[in-house]
Design a protein around this motif. Structure first.
Motif, PDB file in Angstrom:
ATOM      1  N   MET A   1      50.159 -12.745 -40.051  1.00  0.00           N
ATOM      2  CA  MET A   1      51.399 -12.267 -40.603  1.00  0.00           C
ATOM      3  C   MET A   1      52.099 -13.442 -41.266  1.00  0.00           C
ATOM      4  O   MET A   1      52.562 -14.347 -40.598  1.00  0.00           O
ATOM      5  CB  MET A   1      52.224 -11.699 -39.458  1.00  0.00           C
ATOM      6  N   LYS A  20      60.768  -6.358 -46.812  1.00  0.00           N
ATOM      7  CA  LYS A  20      59.436  -6.816 -46.414  1.00  0.00           C
ATOM      8  C   LYS A  20      59.546  -7.870 -45.310  1.00  0.00           C
ATOM      9  O   LYS A  20      58.804  -7.827 -44.322  1.00  0.00           O
ATOM     10  CB  LYS A  20      58.712  -7.382 -47.637  1.00  0.00           C
ATOM     11  N   GLU A  21      60.467  -8.812 -45.465  1.00  0.00           N
ATOM     12  CA  GLU A  21      60.669  -9.855 -44.451  1.00  0.00           C
ATOM     13  C   GLU A  21      61.129  -9.240 -43.121  1.00  0.00           C
ATOM     14  O   GLU A  21      60.649  -9.624 -42.054  1.00  0.00           O
ATOM     15  CB  GLU A  21      61.699 -10.875 -44.938  1.00  0.00           C
ATOM     16  N   LYS A  24      58.180  -7.636 -41.401  1.00  0.00           N
ATOM     17  CA  LYS A  24      57.320  -8.658 -40.804  1.00  0.00           C
ATOM     18  C   LYS A  24      57.904  -9.163 -39.499  1.00  0.00           C
ATOM     19  O   LYS A  24      57.180  -9.339 -38.507  1.00  0.00           O
ATOM     20  CB  LYS A  24      57.127  -9.828 -41.766  1.00  0.00           C
ATOM     21  N   GLN A  64      52.388 -18.414 -39.502  1.00  0.00           N
ATOM     22  CA  GLN A  64      51.945 -17.062 -39.161  1.00  0.00           C
ATOM     23  C   GLN A  64      51.894 -16.890 -37.651  1.00  0.00           C
ATOM     24  O   GLN A  64      51.560 -17.826 -36.935  1.00  0.00           O
ATOM     25  CB  GLN A  64      50.556 -16.803 -39.715  1.00  0.00           C
TER      26      GLN A  64
END
Length: 94
Positions: A1, A20-21, A24, A64
């Motif tokens: 991610m 989108k952030e 996530k 990530q």
């Protein structure tokens, strides 16, 4: 991610990027069982500590949260993986 750290460095985003952030961060929260705010604090601290010793390319920073097998191989556990491009190492007093 892949996590976008641009908000830490003042770049503005459009609403699609913000959504989108946030998605996530929610996924990471579910995987690691920690809050998104906690993860942002960890990222900020990592950047601060490394910046004390090295000049880094913050635009190419890639952090990530993934899953990896535990040492016993019976389960998966969260793993924080960071790719931090180093521009130069600061004077270490040698």
């Amino acid at each position: 991610m892949l996590l976008d750290l641009s908000k830490l460095f003042g770049r503005s985003k459009n609403s699609k990027e913000v959504a989108k952030e946030r998605l996530k961060l929610v996924l990471i929260h579910d995987r690691a069982n920690v809050s998104p705010q906690f993860l942002e604090m960890v990222k900020g601290e990592i950047i601060k500590v490394i910046s004390n010793y090295m000049d880094i390319d913050e635009n190419e920073l890639d952090i990530q949260l993934t899953r990896t097998k535990s040492e016993d191989g019976d389960r998966t556990v969260p793993a924080l993986v960071a790719n931090i491009p180093i521009k130069k190492v600061k004077d270490s007093g040698k």
